[in-house]
Design an enzyme around this catalytic site. Structure first.
Site, PDB file in Angstrom:
ATOM      1  N   SER A  28      41.959  33.807  44.549  1.00 39.66           N
ATOM      2  CA  SER A  28      42.827  34.616  45.392  1.00 39.66           C
ATOM      3  C   SER A  28      42.472  36.086  45.272  1.00 39.66           C
ATOM      4  O   SER A  28      42.014  36.564  44.242  1.00 39.66           O
ATOM      5  CB  SER A  28      44.292  34.382  45.040  1.00 39.66           C
ATOM      6  OG  SER A  28      44.774  35.421  44.231  1.00 39.66           O
ATOM      7  N   LYS A  29      42.692  36.756  46.391  1.00 35.74           N
ATOM      8  CA  LYS A  29      42.305  38.169  46.470  1.00 35.74           C
ATOM      9  C   LYS A  29      43.135  38.993  45.516  1.00 35.74           C
ATOM     10  O   LYS A  29      42.724  40.054  45.071  1.00 35.74           O
ATOM     11  CB  LYS A  29      42.543  38.738  47.882  1.00 35.74           C
ATOM     12  CG  LYS A  29      42.524  37.756  49.036  1.00 35.74           C
ATOM     13  CD  LYS A  29      43.730  36.818  49.090  1.00 35.74           C
ATOM     14  CE  LYS A  29      43.437  35.723  50.064  1.00 35.74           C
ATOM     15  NZ  LYS A  29      43.544  34.385  49.888  1.00 35.74           N
ATOM     16  N   ARG A  30      44.285  38.483  45.194  1.00 35.11           N
ATOM     17  CA  ARG A  30      45.205  39.265  44.394  1.00 35.11           C
ATOM     18  C   ARG A  30      45.026  39.042  42.903  1.00 35.11           C
ATOM     19  O   ARG A  30      45.943  39.274  42.126  1.00 35.11           O
ATOM     20  CB  ARG A  30      46.652  38.945  44.806  1.00 35.11           C
ATOM     21  CG  ARG A  30      46.963  39.405  46.201  1.00 35.11           C
ATOM     22  CD  ARG A  30      47.876  40.611  46.214  1.00 35.11           C
ATOM     23  NE  ARG A  30      47.736  41.366  47.441  1.00 35.11           N
ATOM     24  CZ  ARG A  30      47.043  42.496  47.540  1.00 35.11           C
ATOM     25  NH1 ARG A  30      46.427  42.997  46.514  1.00 35.11           N
ATOM     26  NH2 ARG A  30      46.970  43.125  48.688  1.00 35.11           N
ATOM     27  N   GLN A  31      43.860  38.517  42.532  1.00 37.98           N
ATOM     28  CA  GLN A  31      43.662  38.230  41.119  1.00 37.98           C
ATOM     29  C   GLN A  31      42.803  39.295  40.475  1.00 37.98           C
ATOM     30  O   GLN A  31      41.591  39.326  40.638  1.00 37.98           O
ATOM     31  CB  GLN A  31      42.989  36.880  40.959  1.00 37.98           C
ATOM     32  CG  GLN A  31      43.851  35.870  40.276  1.00 37.98           C
ATOM     33  CD  GLN A  31      43.130  34.565  40.179  1.00 37.98           C
ATOM     34  OE1 GLN A  31      42.408  34.166  41.095  1.00 37.98           O
ATOM     35  NE2 GLN A  31      43.276  33.890  39.066  1.00 37.98           N
TER      36      GLN A  31
END
Length: 472
Positions: free
Chosen positions: A245-248
């Site tokens: 995920s991009k938010r990791q």
RNA sequence: GACCCCAUCGUCUAGCUUGGCCCAGGACACCGGCCUUUCACGCCGAGAACGCGGGUUCGAAUCCCGCUGGGGUCGCCA
């Protein structure tokens, strides 16, 4: 034909390793063929796009060693937010030739349609109710624009350079939106116009875009343009098996850098994620350009796993030219010390000794701590274990011997140790460990003579004296 | 749910197009040993995989079908 590829990040956060890998594949593919590698900023989502993210992404790309070419006809890196007029023009073409139409359905209405379709066990989609209404630009109700998907004509096909023959029945597609009510284009549409205008010949992107390729093909068709070739790279997944995920933050390029991995390491690591060249494991940037081809790319997803990363990291620490290693190391030295650390000859020699002992630059900076720190903090357990009263006498004798050694070199140091251990009937280790704790504060360091040599006479003697006071 | 994709050691992968050279090779990790003043490095060695079931074939990891499992996509986000 010159190959032109591109990487088109949306600046909504740090560059993660999956994005970096996509960029690398595009870059290496183009460079291998002597082509161009372009960049484009996809910032049509004004809410989430930020300049800081953009800077971060660009920085990360150059950090791993990628460079990009100027885009003909553009001043600087093209950004979608600045191409409104061009999109409107293209939309006009679609409207004029009947490939797109205006739709006044509200979001609520469309949602209801989707719900209904889902109930019937179908794919949720728009029911095309505005399709034949011939709504004009003068409509009182606000409207968005939808693509008229041909209902006959079967299947959109393309030969994917990685997956092979691919396609989808157009009946699976709904008349998707290409421009919002406010007139701004939707991603799929902007991408097509951009790729066309930038002269992109090969679109190398993540597998998650595979299912949107038919839609984009339809847009090319509507515009009367020749589509580029596509290559869909298998996804990178996390250890659990899910898409990265991009938010990791843990997988951002930035965080790999902060953990002490060199750019060479990260580049090599991501290159081998989903791509291989026989049994080779180590690839420099130049070798990547030399060897990269799309048929080396596999077809199944790869997990991001740290094991090989550490091994690669140590490999590069062991083999990088001194100057380069020191340049990479500097920021970790400074961070550990809390001040700028000058790299003198002693520290440079210590770094050489530490190459085989450090898996990361961070670890190396920590292991070198005893050299550049003013007040040595000795590990309590090590002190308790090795600075015992029975070692006091030998240690004192050693200190005195070292104080009068003719020259501070390995041979003299060794001779001094030899004399002391022989007199006390000790093994070298029995004396070396206490000395190690005395001068480095811990039980782990390069060989004791080298360590003393690097530290220098004054500091070694001072620390020995300090340690003598701690003997219990 | 629908559509699409994927499936070799724990992990990254070679091999699959053009079946036999594969009772499956390499690398990392793990384990054991050697070396050794600590920690490492290095060297040697071991264990470890073709998801399952059917075909096709003299012969299948390789071809076909089914199953199972995993993933992706279904936005007026990108």
């Amino acid at each position: 034909m010159t190959v032109v590829t591109r990487y088109a990040p949306s600046p909504t956060g740090a560059l993660h390793i999956g994005g970096a890998r996509t960029a690398l594949f595009n870059w290496a593919f183009a460079r291998h063929l002597g082509g161009q590698f372009l960049l484009r900023i996809e910032d049509t989502d004004r809410e989430r796009s930020t300049l800081e993210s953009e800077k971060l992404v660009l920085e990360a790309l150059s950090w791993i060693g990628l460079d990009w070419d100027p885009v003909p006809g553009f001043a600087g890196i093209p950004r979608q937010s600045e191409r409104g007029a061009r999109y409107r023009e293209a939309i006009g073409v679609l409207l004029a030739n009947g490939a797109a139409y205006r739709c006044t359905c509200s979001e609520a209405e469309v949602e209801a349609m989707r719900a209904r379709a889902k109930e019937k066990g179908e794919k949720p989609r728009y029911d095309r109710s505005c399709r034949e209404r011939g709504i004009g630009a003068d409509s009182a109700k606000p409207f968005c624009l939808r693509l008229r998907v041909p209902d006959v004509g079967g299947i959109t096909r393309w030969n994917d350079l990685i997956s092979g023959p691919a396609g989808e029945d157009v009946r699976e597609l709904d008349d998707f939106v290409i421009a919002r009510t406010d007139g701004t284009p939707i991603y799929h549409f902007a991408v097509v116009v951009d790729d066309h205008d930038m002269g992109i010949t090969h679109v190398v992107r993540g597998r998650e875009h595979m299912t949107s390729t038919p839609r984009q093909l339809l847009i090319y068709q509507g515009l009367g343009w020749e589509p580029p070739l596509f290559a869909h790279v298998p996804l990178l997944i996390e250890a659990g098996g899910k898409k990265l995920s991009k938010r990791q933050d843990s997988v951002s390029v930035q965080s790999y850098r902060d953990r002490g991995f060199s750019p060479e390491t990260v580049l090599n690591y991501i290159a081998r994620l989903g791509w291989s060249h026989g049994d080779l494991e180590i690839f420099s940037q130049a070798e990547l350009v030399d060897l990269f081809t799309l048929d080396g790319v596999g077809s199944s997803p790869s997990q991001v796993h740290d094991d090989k990363l550490f091994w690669l990291s140590q490999h590069y620490i062991k083999t990088l030219p001194r100057e380069r290693l020191l340049a990479h190391l500097q920021r970790f030295l400074d961070a550990e010390a809390g001040r700028p650390v000058p790299v003198d000859d002693g520290l440079a020699s210590l770094v050489e000794l530490l190459r085989e002992r450090s898996k990361t630059l961070l670890e190396m900076a920590q292991l070198a701590r005893f050299y550049y720190v003013d007040a040595l903090a000795r590990d309590a357990k090590a002190t308790a274990k090795f600075l015992k009263s029975e070692i006091a006498a030998p240690l004192r004798e050693l200190r005195d011997a070292l104080a009068s050694v003719p020259s501070w070199d390995r041979a003299s140091l060794e001779a001094a140790f030899q004399t002391v251990i022989e007199r006390h009937g000790l093994q070298l280790g029995a004396l070396a460990q206490p000395v190690r704790v005395a001068i480095t504060g811990g039980t782990v360091s390069p060989p004791i003579f080298e360590t003393l040599e690097v530290l220098g006479r004054d500091r070694s003697l001072a620390r020995l004296t300090e340690a003598l006071a701690l003997v219990h």
